[in-house]
Structure formats: structure tokens, C-alpha cells
Motif scaffolding. Structure first.
Motif, short mmCIF file in Angstrom:
data_model
loop_
_atom_site.label_atom_id
_atom_site.label_comp_id
_atom_site.label_asym_id
_atom_site.label_seq_id
_atom_site.Cartn_x
_atom_site.Cartn_y
_atom_site.Cartn_z
N ARG A 41 6.23 6.08 5.01
CA ARG A 41 6.17 6.34 3.57
C ARG A 41 5.03 7.29 3.24
O ARG A 41 5.14 8.11 2.31
N HIS A 42 3.94 7.20 4.01
CA HIS A 42 2.82 8.13 3.82
C HIS A 42 3.27 9.57 4.09
O HIS A 42 3.00 10.47 3.30
N GLU A 46 3.37 12.95 1.82
CA GLU A 46 2.68 14.19 2.22
C GLU A 46 3.59 15.40 2.00
O GLU A 46 3.13 16.47 1.62
N VAL A 48 5.72 15.76 -0.37
CA VAL A 48 5.62 16.05 -1.81
C VAL A 48 4.35 16.84 -2.07
O VAL A 48 4.35 17.85 -2.77
N LYS A 49 3.26 16.37 -1.47
CA LYS A 49 1.96 17.01 -1.71
C LYS A 49 1.94 18.46 -1.22
O LYS A 49 1.44 19.35 -1.92
N PHE A 87 9.49 2.05 0.23
CA PHE A 87 8.65 0.91 -0.16
C PHE A 87 9.45 -0.37 -0.31
O PHE A 87 8.91 -1.40 -0.68
N GLU A 99 -2.50 2.39 2.18
CA GLU A 99 -3.15 2.48 0.86
C GLU A 99 -2.25 1.86 -0.20
O GLU A 99 -2.52 1.96 -1.39
N PHE A 111 7.23 -0.98 -10.52
CA PHE A 111 7.05 0.05 -9.50
C PHE A 111 8.37 0.81 -9.30
O PHE A 111 8.41 2.04 -9.23
N LYS A 114 9.08 3.17 -12.04
CA LYS A 114 8.22 4.36 -11.91
C LYS A 114 8.80 5.32 -10.87
O LYS A 114 8.77 6.54 -11.03
N PHE A 118 10.08 9.15 -11.35
CA PHE A 118 9.57 10.18 -10.44
C PHE A 118 10.74 11.00 -9.86
O PHE A 118 10.73 12.24 -9.87
N ALA A 144 6.60 16.23 -14.08
CA ALA A 144 6.81 15.73 -12.71
C ALA A 144 5.49 15.30 -12.08
O ALA A 144 5.41 14.24 -11.44
N CYS A 151 1.17 6.38 -11.18
CA CYS A 151 1.51 5.38 -10.16
C CYS A 151 0.32 5.10 -9.25
O CYS A 151 -0.01 3.96 -8.97
N HIS A 152 -0.33 6.15 -8.76
CA HIS A 152 -1.45 5.96 -7.82
C HIS A 152 -2.56 5.09 -8.41
O HIS A 152 -3.13 4.26 -7.71
N LYS A 156 -1.98 2.47 -5.62
CA LYS A 156 -2.50 3.05 -4.37
C LYS A 156 -4.02 2.90 -4.31
O LYS A 156 -4.69 3.15 -5.30
C1 HEC Z 1 5.82 5.18 -8.14
C2 HEC Z 1 4.66 5.38 -7.30
C3 HEC Z 1 4.23 6.71 -6.78
C4 HEC Z 1 4.49 7.96 -7.29
C5 HEC Z 1 5.27 8.33 -8.52
C6 HEC Z 1 3.82 8.89 -6.42
N1 HEC Z 1 3.19 8.24 -5.40
FE1 HEC Z 1 2.14 9.07 -3.91
N2 HEC Z 1 1.78 7.23 -3.08
C7 HEC Z 1 2.17 6.04 -3.64
C8 HEC Z 1 1.70 4.94 -2.80
C9 HEC Z 1 1.90 3.47 -3.06
C10 HEC Z 1 1.01 5.52 -1.71
C11 HEC Z 1 0.33 4.80 -0.54
C12 HEC Z 1 1.31 4.60 0.63
C13 HEC Z 1 0.70 3.93 1.84
O1 HEC Z 1 -0.43 4.27 2.24
O2 HEC Z 1 1.37 3.07 2.45
C14 HEC Z 1 1.08 6.98 -1.94
C15 HEC Z 1 0.52 7.93 -1.09
C16 HEC Z 1 0.47 9.27 -1.34
C17 HEC Z 1 -0.18 10.25 -0.48
C18 HEC Z 1 -0.92 9.97 0.80
C19 HEC Z 1 -2.30 9.49 0.57
C20 HEC Z 1 -3.21 10.51 -0.04
O3 HEC Z 1 -3.69 10.23 -1.15
O4 HEC Z 1 -3.43 11.57 0.57
C21 HEC Z 1 0.00 11.48 -1.07
C22 HEC Z 1 -0.51 12.80 -0.55
C23 HEC Z 1 0.77 11.28 -2.28
N3 HEC Z 1 1.06 9.93 -2.40
C24 HEC Z 1 1.16 12.29 -3.11
C25 HEC Z 1 1.92 12.10 -4.28
C26 HEC Z 1 2.28 13.16 -5.19
C27 HEC Z 1 1.86 14.61 -5.04
C28 HEC Z 1 3.01 12.60 -6.19
C29 HEC Z 1 3.57 13.23 -7.41
C30 HEC Z 1 4.19 14.53 -7.37
C31 HEC Z 1 3.12 11.17 -5.87
N4 HEC Z 1 2.45 10.92 -4.73
C32 HEC Z 1 3.82 10.25 -6.64
C33 HEC Z 1 2.90 5.87 -4.79
C34 HEC Z 1 3.40 6.89 -5.59
#
Ligand code: HEC
Length: 157
Positions: A41-42, A46, A48-49, A87, A99, A111, A114, A118, A144, A151-152, A156
Motif C-alpha cells: 500500500r505504501h 508512492e 501517486v506522489k 487497506f 504509518e 476512511f 475518504k 479520492f 484532488a 486523510c493523512h 497516517k
Molecule cells: C483516504 C486516505 C488517504 C488519501 C486520500 C491519501 N493517502 Fe497517502 N497514505 C495514507 C495512509 C494510511 C498511508 C500510510 C500507509 C502505510 O504506511 O501503511 C499513506 C502513505 C502515503 C505515502 C507514503 C509515506 C510518505 O509520507 O512518504 C505517500 C507518499 C502518500 N501517502 C501520498 C499521498 C498523496 C500524494 C495523496 C493525494 C494525492 C494521498 N497520499 C492520499 C492514506 C491516504
């Protein structure tokens, strides 16, 4: 497409970029090995990032690949469409790094909704990107990327 019309989007992009720079640092301090579900899931997040980061580079004018915007938006939408499923398994109490907070499975309905938003907002972004309408792209991008922090902050570490 003109970059002068993008100043607002560029500003948002800078803010998004800055917030991700800090999360990257905190992620590096977690040296403990992830269990399989956590890693999967991480890595999906990534994707997305990275797509988002390249969109930001284009909006800031640091990369001149405007033609990539629809493909990058599609990567975001594609990864977001897989995120909820990653998840679904309750991994509370599993040993190894994550995290993901227990709050996810304590508040699954919230969740889950959310995650649905997303997925919908990134799908809308990908659709707008196809049209090349940069005025609308800015608003859709803001919507977006607003999902990330909301959420974070709650779910997170
Ligand atoms: C509905 C919840 C949710 C949404 C929306 C969401 N995330 Fe996350 N994200 C999480 C969770 C929970 C984790 C931790 C997963 C784990 O470590 O098991 C995570 C982890 C991450 C991580 C890896 C850890 C880090 O901080 O480097 C990144 C990068 C990330 N998300 C980017 C994004 C981006 C960019 C978006 C939006 C475009 C986004 N996420 C939207 C829930 C979400």
C-alpha cells in the motif's frame, strides 16, 4: 496553454510540494522493515506522489513536458482507484513498520468514504487533463490534492 494563467495553480503546487518534502523526511526515519501489506500500500501511494511531483514540476515551469499532464493525472487516478483495496485487510497488530494508524479500521466507514472521494476527484482530474483546459485543471488539481492532507492528518503517522 499559457503559464501566466497558472499562477494560482503553481502556488498550490508549491504548497503541496513543500508538504510532501517534509513527509519524505519523516518516512526516512522509519528504518524498520515493512510487512508485505504495508509495503504494497505504501508503494501504491508512492506512485501517486511521483506523478503529482512531476505535475508540480511542469506547473512550476521546471519541466517542459506539458503534453504529459493527462498521462500523469491518469497515473494518479489509476493508483487512487487501487488505494482503498490496499487497506481492506485489517493489519492492526502486525509486526513491522507501517504509518497506517489503527484509526483506519476503527473508523472504516469514514476512511472508506475518504478513499471513494479520492478516487472520484483524481478521476475528474484525469478527465479534465484530457481536455487541456488549464483553467479547470487548476481547480481539479486543488480538489484532488486536498484529499491527501485531510486523510493523512487523521489516518497516517
Ligand atoms: C483516504 C486516505 C488517504 C488519501 C486520500 C491519501 N493517502 Fe497517502 N497514505 C495514507 C495512509 C494510511 C498511508 C500510510 C500507509 C502505510 O504506511 O501503511 C499513506 C502513505 C502515503 C505515502 C507514503 C509515506 C510518505 O509520507 O512518504 C505517500 C507518499 C502518500 N501517502 C501520498 C499521498 C498523496 C500524494 C495523496 C493525494 C494525492 C494521498 N497520499 C492520499 C492514506 C491516504
Amino acid at each position: 496553454m499559457t503559464f501566466s494563467t497558472l499562477s494560482k495553480t503553481a502556488l498550490i503546487a508549491l504548497m503541496v510540494g513543500a508538504s510532501f518534502a517534509s513527509t519524505t523526511v519523516s518516512a526516512q526515519s522509519g528504518k524498520q522493515k515493512r510487512f508485505a501489506e504495508s509495503q504494497y500500500r505504501h508503494d501504491n501511494m508512492e506512485h501517486v506522489k511521483y506523478a503529482l511531483a512531476n505535475i508540480v514540476q511542469i506547473l512550476k515551469g521546471e519541466a517542459s513536458h506539458e503534453g504529459h499532464l493527462p498521462k500523469l493525472a491518469a497515473i494518479m487516478a489509476s493508483s487512487a482507484s487501487m488505494a482503498k483495496a490496499t487497506f481492506e485487510k485489517d493489519t492492526r497488530g502486525m509486526s513491522g513498520h507501517t504509518e497506517a494508524k489503527d484509526a483506519i479500521w476503527e473508523n472504516w466507514a469514514d476512511f472508506s468514504s475518504k478513499m471513494d472521494t479520492f478516487e472520484a476527484d483524481t478521476a475528474a482530474l484525469a478527465k479534465v487533463a484530457e481536455t487541456g483546459d488549464m483553467g479547470q485543471f487548476g481547480a481539479a488539481f486543488q480538489k484532488a490534492t486536498g484529499n491527501c492532507k485531510s486523510c493523512h492528518d487523521k489516518y497516517k503517522d
